[in-house]
Scaffold this motif. Sequence first.
Motif, mmCIF file in Angstrom:
data_model
loop_
_atom_site.group_PDB
_atom_site.id
_atom_site.type_symbol
_atom_site.label_atom_id
_atom_site.label_comp_id
_atom_site.label_asym_id
_atom_site.label_seq_id
_atom_site.Cartn_x
_atom_site.Cartn_y
_atom_site.Cartn_z
ATOM 1 N N MET A 28 0.792 -1.200 0.003
ATOM 2 C CA MET A 28 -0.088 0.151 -0.120
ATOM 3 C C MET A 28 0.848 1.214 0.168
ATOM 4 O O MET A 28 0.761 2.119 -0.675
ATOM 5 C CB MET A 28 -1.060 -0.069 1.167
ATOM 6 C CG MET A 28 -2.132 0.996 1.347
ATOM 7 S SD MET A 28 -3.099 1.239 2.411
ATOM 8 C CE MET A 28 -1.921 1.383 3.859
ATOM 9 N N ARG A 29 1.997 1.292 0.897
ATOM 10 C CA ARG A 29 2.817 2.509 0.784
ATOM 11 C C ARG A 29 3.354 2.592 -0.528
ATOM 12 O O ARG A 29 3.666 3.763 -1.011
ATOM 13 C CB ARG A 29 3.924 2.355 1.673
ATOM 14 C CG ARG A 29 3.208 2.611 3.346
ATOM 15 C CD ARG A 29 4.542 2.622 4.315
ATOM 16 N NE ARG A 29 5.304 1.303 4.497
ATOM 17 C CZ ARG A 29 4.577 0.327 5.228
ATOM 18 N NH1 ARG A 29 3.584 0.577 5.998
ATOM 19 N NH2 ARG A 29 5.495 -0.728 5.380
ATOM 20 N N MET A 30 4.012 1.479 -1.115
ATOM 21 C CA MET A 30 4.474 1.515 -2.419
ATOM 22 C C MET A 30 3.396 2.209 -3.536
ATOM 23 O O MET A 30 4.006 2.913 -4.328
ATOM 24 C CB MET A 30 4.944 0.108 -2.810
ATOM 25 C CG MET A 30 5.929 0.194 -4.185
ATOM 26 S SD MET A 30 6.292 -1.376 -4.649
ATOM 27 C CE MET A 30 4.756 -2.126 -4.987
ATOM 28 N N ILE A 31 2.211 1.801 -3.542
ATOM 29 C CA ILE A 31 1.411 2.419 -4.322
ATOM 30 C C ILE A 31 1.106 3.882 -4.040
ATOM 31 O O ILE A 31 0.856 4.558 -5.184
ATOM 32 C CB ILE A 31 -0.038 1.491 -4.219
ATOM 33 C CG1 ILE A 31 0.182 0.021 -4.759
ATOM 34 C CG2 ILE A 31 -1.064 2.468 -5.226
ATOM 35 C CD1 ILE A 31 -0.975 -0.729 -4.827
ATOM 36 N N LYS A 32 1.064 4.152 -2.784
ATOM 37 C CA LYS A 32 0.797 5.567 -2.490
ATOM 38 C C LYS A 32 1.687 6.498 -2.877
ATOM 39 O O LYS A 32 1.718 7.558 -3.306
ATOM 40 C CB LYS A 32 0.718 5.671 -1.007
ATOM 41 C CG LYS A 32 -0.766 5.215 -0.657
ATOM 42 C CD LYS A 32 -1.544 6.484 -0.943
ATOM 43 C CE LYS A 32 -2.884 6.540 0.063
ATOM 44 N NZ LYS A 32 -3.935 7.583 -0.443
ATOM 45 N N LYS A 33 3.367 5.804 -3.041
ATOM 46 C CA LYS A 33 4.290 6.671 -3.301
ATOM 47 C C LYS A 33 4.206 7.077 -4.797
ATOM 48 O O LYS A 33 4.587 8.233 -5.197
ATOM 49 C CB LYS A 33 5.493 5.860 -2.804
ATOM 50 C CG LYS A 33 6.760 6.878 -2.693
ATOM 51 C CD LYS A 33 7.908 5.806 -2.079
ATOM 52 C CE LYS A 33 8.870 6.744 -1.388
ATOM 53 N NZ LYS A 33 10.005 5.651 -0.867
ATOM 54 N N LYS A 34 4.007 5.888 -5.544
ATOM 55 C CA LYS A 34 3.768 5.964 -7.000
ATOM 56 C C LYS A 34 2.783 6.880 -7.427
ATOM 57 O O LYS A 34 2.902 7.500 -8.363
ATOM 58 C CB LYS A 34 3.507 4.641 -7.525
ATOM 59 C CG LYS A 34 5.050 3.961 -7.633
ATOM 60 C CD LYS A 34 4.974 2.670 -8.309
ATOM 61 C CE LYS A 34 6.257 1.813 -8.358
ATOM 62 N NZ LYS A 34 6.174 0.493 -8.733
ATOM 63 N N ALA A 35 1.498 6.595 -6.771
ATOM 64 C CA ALA A 35 0.481 7.414 -7.219
ATOM 65 C C ALA A 35 -0.406 8.156 -6.185
ATOM 66 O O ALA A 35 -1.479 7.236 -5.471
ATOM 67 C CB ALA A 35 -0.505 6.373 -8.026
ATOM 68 N N GLN A 75 -2.816 10.133 -5.689
ATOM 69 C CA GLN A 75 -4.364 10.363 -5.658
ATOM 70 C C GLN A 75 -4.938 9.090 -5.693
ATOM 71 O O GLN A 75 -6.277 8.975 -5.222
ATOM 72 C CB GLN A 75 -4.621 11.017 -7.035
ATOM 73 C CG GLN A 75 -4.544 9.980 -8.361
ATOM 74 C CD GLN A 75 -2.841 9.930 -8.930
ATOM 75 O OE1 GLN A 75 -2.047 10.386 -8.272
ATOM 76 N NE2 GLN A 75 -2.812 9.245 -9.887
ATOM 77 N N LYS A 76 -4.296 7.735 -5.638
ATOM 78 C CA LYS A 76 -5.033 6.671 -5.545
ATOM 79 C C LYS A 76 -5.417 6.393 -4.121
ATOM 80 O O LYS A 76 -4.836 6.677 -3.063
ATOM 81 C CB LYS A 76 -4.202 5.430 -5.746
ATOM 82 C CG LYS A 76 -3.646 5.405 -7.230
ATOM 83 C CD LYS A 76 -4.455 4.239 -7.925
ATOM 84 C CE LYS A 76 -3.983 4.204 -9.317
ATOM 85 N NZ LYS A 76 -4.467 2.984 -9.970
ATOM 86 N N LYS A 77 -6.537 5.714 -3.957
ATOM 87 C CA LYS A 77 -7.312 5.365 -2.545
ATOM 88 C C LYS A 77 -6.952 3.824 -2.117
ATOM 89 O O LYS A 77 -7.251 2.805 -3.243
ATOM 90 C CB LYS A 77 -8.855 5.669 -2.526
ATOM 91 C CG LYS A 77 -9.149 6.922 -2.979
ATOM 92 C CD LYS A 77 -9.296 7.816 -1.895
ATOM 93 C CE LYS A 77 -9.863 9.137 -2.031
ATOM 94 N NZ LYS A 77 -9.788 10.149 -1.011
ATOM 95 N N CYS A 78 -6.416 3.820 -0.966
ATOM 96 C CA CYS A 78 -6.206 2.457 -0.659
ATOM 97 C C CYS A 78 -6.532 1.977 0.577
ATOM 98 O O CYS A 78 -6.777 2.902 1.768
ATOM 99 C CB CYS A 78 -4.265 2.375 -0.372
ATOM 100 S SG CYS A 78 -3.573 2.373 -1.790
#
Length: 127
Positions: free
Chosen positions: A115-122, A124-127
């Motif tokens: 989740m942290r990796m996705i948040k770092k890349k994007a 605006q994404k909701k996790c």
Amino acid sequence: EKMHDVDKATKNNLLFYGLVPEYLPEMASTLTQKVQNLFKFNLGISRQLLLQKVARLTTGPEIRGCRPVLVAFTNYKDREEVLSKSKLLKTANIYVSEDLSRKTREHRHELGKHMRMIKKKAPQKKC
């Protein structure tokens, strides 16, 4: 199937870290009273919560020089109420967490990393 039974058995449990024993050896009745007082005075829960078991674990990490305390609740709603109000205990240096199996904790840790990796890349994404 066995894993499902184990999860059912620990579903009503919470672990309390940082509850320092006043004297050793610690009596079970003293520990139960200490936990009930914690609910009443620190969390503001005036009614008597039904507890199945209160015991200090012999294993686990030592926080502030003492082992965690396992509290087994009779009602799941009582457990959820205590867990939701657990932020009030931060000032008393007492931390509350769910009693999870090692496998579940590891899976949640991996999901958190993902989740942290996705948040770092994007962002605006909701996790």
